[in-house]
Write a protein that holds these residues in place. Sequence first.
Motif, short mmCIF file in Angstrom:
data_model
loop_
_atom_site.label_atom_id
_atom_site.label_comp_id
_atom_site.label_asym_id
_atom_site.label_seq_id
_atom_site.Cartn_x
_atom_site.Cartn_y
_atom_site.Cartn_z
N ILE A 262 0.85 -1.08 -0.34
CA ILE A 262 -0.10 0.18 -0.14
C ILE A 262 0.97 1.43 -0.04
CG2 ILE A 262 -1.60 1.14 1.12
CD1 ILE A 262 -2.64 -1.30 2.02
N GLN A 263 1.70 1.95 1.09
CA GLN A 263 2.98 2.76 1.11
C GLN A 263 3.52 2.88 0.01
OE1 GLN A 263 5.47 1.66 4.04
NE2 GLN A 263 3.75 2.15 5.69
N PHE A 264 3.83 1.51 -0.87
CA PHE A 264 4.36 1.30 -2.67
C PHE A 264 3.70 2.18 -3.29
CE2 PHE A 264 5.99 -0.57 -6.39
CZ PHE A 264 6.88 0.13 -6.45
N VAL A 265 2.54 1.66 -3.40
CA VAL A 265 2.05 2.16 -4.87
C VAL A 265 0.92 3.73 -4.53
CG1 VAL A 265 1.02 0.26 -5.10
CG2 VAL A 265 -0.63 0.88 -3.52
N GLN A 266 1.30 4.22 -2.59
CA GLN A 266 0.43 5.20 -3.14
C GLN A 266 1.77 6.24 -2.69
OE1 GLN A 266 -0.50 4.55 1.33
NE2 GLN A 266 -2.72 4.31 0.94
N ASN A 267 2.85 5.65 -2.91
CA ASN A 267 4.13 6.92 -3.42
C ASN A 267 4.47 6.49 -5.13
OD1 ASN A 267 3.73 8.12 -0.46
ND2 ASN A 267 4.94 5.81 -0.24
N GLU A 268 4.11 5.63 -5.23
CA GLU A 268 4.95 5.53 -7.04
C GLU A 268 4.04 5.98 -8.20
OE1 GLU A 268 8.65 4.27 -8.64
OE2 GLU A 268 7.75 4.10 -6.44
N LYS A 269 4.86 6.45 -9.23
CA LYS A 269 3.76 7.45 -9.43
C LYS A 269 4.53 6.50 -11.18
CE LYS A 269 3.52 11.82 -7.19
NZ LYS A 269 3.15 13.14 -7.23
N ASN A 271 3.07 8.07 -15.61
CA ASN A 271 2.07 8.81 -16.15
C ASN A 271 1.56 9.66 -15.22
OD1 ASN A 271 3.07 7.46 -18.49
ND2 ASN A 271 0.74 6.08 -18.31
N GLY A 272 2.75 10.54 -13.94
CA GLY A 272 2.24 11.58 -13.24
C GLY A 272 0.48 11.29 -12.26
N LYS A 273 0.61 9.95 -11.96
CA LYS A 273 -0.08 9.54 -11.34
C LYS A 273 0.26 8.43 -10.27
CE LYS A 273 -4.81 10.58 -13.89
NZ LYS A 273 -6.11 10.55 -14.61
N PRO A 274 -0.49 8.52 -8.50
CA PRO A 274 0.38 7.12 -8.08
C PRO A 274 -0.03 5.74 -8.75
CG PRO A 274 -0.88 8.64 -7.03
CD PRO A 274 -1.08 9.05 -8.22
N LEU A 275 -0.08 4.38 -7.98
CA LEU A 275 0.01 3.66 -9.01
C LEU A 275 -1.11 3.20 -7.94
CD1 LEU A 275 3.13 1.44 -8.77
CD2 LEU A 275 2.08 2.35 -10.89
N ALA A 276 -1.60 3.55 -7.17
CA ALA A 276 -2.89 3.12 -6.67
C ALA A 276 -4.19 3.72 -7.37
CB ALA A 276 -2.65 3.96 -4.96
N ALA A 277 -4.48 4.66 -8.06
CA ALA A 277 -5.16 5.08 -9.42
C ALA A 277 -4.53 4.15 -10.31
CB ALA A 277 -5.09 6.57 -9.56
N SER A 278 -4.42 2.88 -10.49
CA SER A 278 -4.69 2.44 -10.86
C SER A 278 -6.16 1.03 -10.37
CB SER A 278 -3.67 1.72 -11.69
OG SER A 278 -3.63 0.71 -12.53
N GLN A 279 -6.93 0.99 -11.32
CA GLN A 279 -8.16 -0.32 -11.35
C GLN A 279 -7.69 -1.60 -10.67
OE1 GLN A 279 -11.31 -1.20 -13.77
NE2 GLN A 279 -12.79 0.11 -11.77
N TYR A 280 -6.90 -2.11 -12.22
CA TYR A 280 -6.12 -2.61 -11.75
C TYR A 280 -5.12 -3.33 -10.95
CZ TYR A 280 -2.27 -6.23 -13.10
OH TYR A 280 -1.70 -7.61 -12.79
N ILE A 281 -4.47 -2.38 -9.66
CA ILE A 281 -3.33 -2.66 -8.62
C ILE A 281 -5.18 -2.55 -7.22
CG2 ILE A 281 -2.13 -0.95 -7.62
CD1 ILE A 281 -0.45 -1.93 -9.71
N GLN A 282 -5.26 -1.59 -7.90
CA GLN A 282 -7.13 -1.81 -6.50
C GLN A 282 -7.05 -3.17 -6.19
OE1 GLN A 282 -9.49 1.59 -7.93
NE2 GLN A 282 -8.42 2.86 -7.59
N PHE A 283 -7.38 -3.87 -7.80
CA PHE A 283 -8.11 -5.15 -7.63
C PHE A 283 -6.96 -5.84 -6.88
CE2 PHE A 283 -11.15 -4.77 -10.97
CZ PHE A 283 -12.09 -4.02 -10.65
N GLU A 332 3.90 -12.58 -3.86
CA GLU A 332 4.49 -12.91 -5.32
C GLU A 332 4.09 -11.98 -5.68
OE1 GLU A 332 2.82 -16.37 -6.32
OE2 GLU A 332 4.81 -17.67 -5.90
N THR A 333 2.05 -11.28 -5.83
CA THR A 333 2.28 -9.86 -5.93
C THR A 333 2.81 -9.02 -6.02
OG1 THR A 333 -0.36 -11.20 -5.70
CG2 THR A 333 -0.21 -9.09 -6.39
N ALA A 334 3.20 -8.88 -4.53
CA ALA A 334 3.92 -7.82 -4.03
C ALA A 334 4.82 -7.78 -5.34
CB ALA A 334 4.17 -8.02 -2.72
N VAL A 335 5.91 -8.34 -5.10
CA VAL A 335 6.52 -8.39 -6.33
C VAL A 335 6.06 -7.84 -7.84
CG1 VAL A 335 8.82 -8.85 -7.36
CG2 VAL A 335 8.74 -10.75 -4.54
N GLU A 336 5.29 -8.57 -7.76
CA GLU A 336 4.99 -7.97 -9.46
C GLU A 336 4.73 -6.39 -9.23
OE1 GLU A 336 1.88 -10.38 -10.05
OE2 GLU A 336 3.20 -12.76 -10.49
N ILE A 337 4.12 -6.08 -7.98
CA ILE A 337 3.92 -4.41 -8.57
C ILE A 337 4.91 -3.91 -8.09
CG2 ILE A 337 2.65 -3.09 -7.08
CD1 ILE A 337 0.37 -5.13 -6.14
#
Length: 381
Positions: A262-269, A271-283, A332-337
């Motif tokens: 969660i911390q990673f996807v909120q901080n990593e961007k 195309n200018g947006k946090p990864l957390a904004a991606s529905q794929y990541i949210q799923f 495994e999922t975390a490493v992929e993300i």
Amino acid sequence: MMIDFELTEEQKSWQKKAREFVNQYIVPNADKYDRTGEFPQPIVEKAKEYGLLALAAPKDLGGPGLDAMSSALVNEELGKGCVGMQTTLGGNGLSSYPVLFGGNREQIKLYFKHILNGELAAFALTEPGAGSDPGAIRTVAVRKGDHYVINGTKCFCTNGGHAGVYTVFASTNLSERNRGLSAFIVEADQKGITVGKKENKMGIRASNTVEVIFNDVSVPVNRRIGDEGQGFKIAMKTLDVARLSVGATAVGLCKRILTETIQFVQNEKKNGKPLAASQYIQFKLADMATRAEAAEGLIDKTCYLKDSGRPYSKESAMSKTFATDSAMQLAETAVEIFGPCGYLRESNIEKLMRDAKVMQIYEGTNQIQRIVIANHVLKGR
């Protein structure tokens, strides 16, 4: 079946104590011990001060005598910090339960004298040719008058190189296989005990895993736990508890992996947006969180059954299997993300993934757990 999910004040107190210990002593030091493979003796000393080495010690001997839920909460917090260090501290509980299940009053007092003094203990069951099949054990205990003479080699013995006392399983009748197993209290200063190879492990590197060799080790008859031939039954009861402990630790690991992700996807961007904004990541996060929650629910139910005095062998196997498989899947999922960042040694996720894998293997592989579960299901239990 109605389960009250509200924690008691005592349970909350142990959870808080374990969390403070983890945050102050384990989290800042976990990376160092993982890299070096050194034994975390300073952490063990601090754990003694917190009372975390003697969780299974009976109250009438000065221990906390924790219920299953309190123990699970402690192990969950330790699992969040470092599975290797939990394995070290948890080894004292694993080796204590055979004595609690099969020992007499004097044996219990003798054993917990070591543990309440802050010593580590080791559970000596597995052998090079006897992993999932205790009946294949070739360590023998031959009675000679008022003593047994033990000869054999144990492997993958947690805390074996630092223990003050061992719980040793040996055959008193090889022809009887499982029914010939007996259990013994063996103090580490006995003549004839040698610590052999120290294993250089992929994960849980903060724990001590060694070979222990018994060469004509003389043990008084009054150190035999229960009657001859009761060792297998004692070991199986012990492993029911151990699987619950491993499952609870895996829940902690799941939560740590989820938090890091969660911390990673909120901080990593991107195309200018946090990864957390991606529905794929949210799923992906939704599936991770659901598995962690489901694993915790299984642990809670199993603790409830154990604390209620009901059978819990099936649920213990389910808890261990589902929680550890979930920890590996989350890793495994975390490493992929995380992508390349998750594959680097300086990444927390890389360590967590290495730690997760062994949890599917030790305390009875998850394949063996599925056999246990299936046997219960087919018998309608």
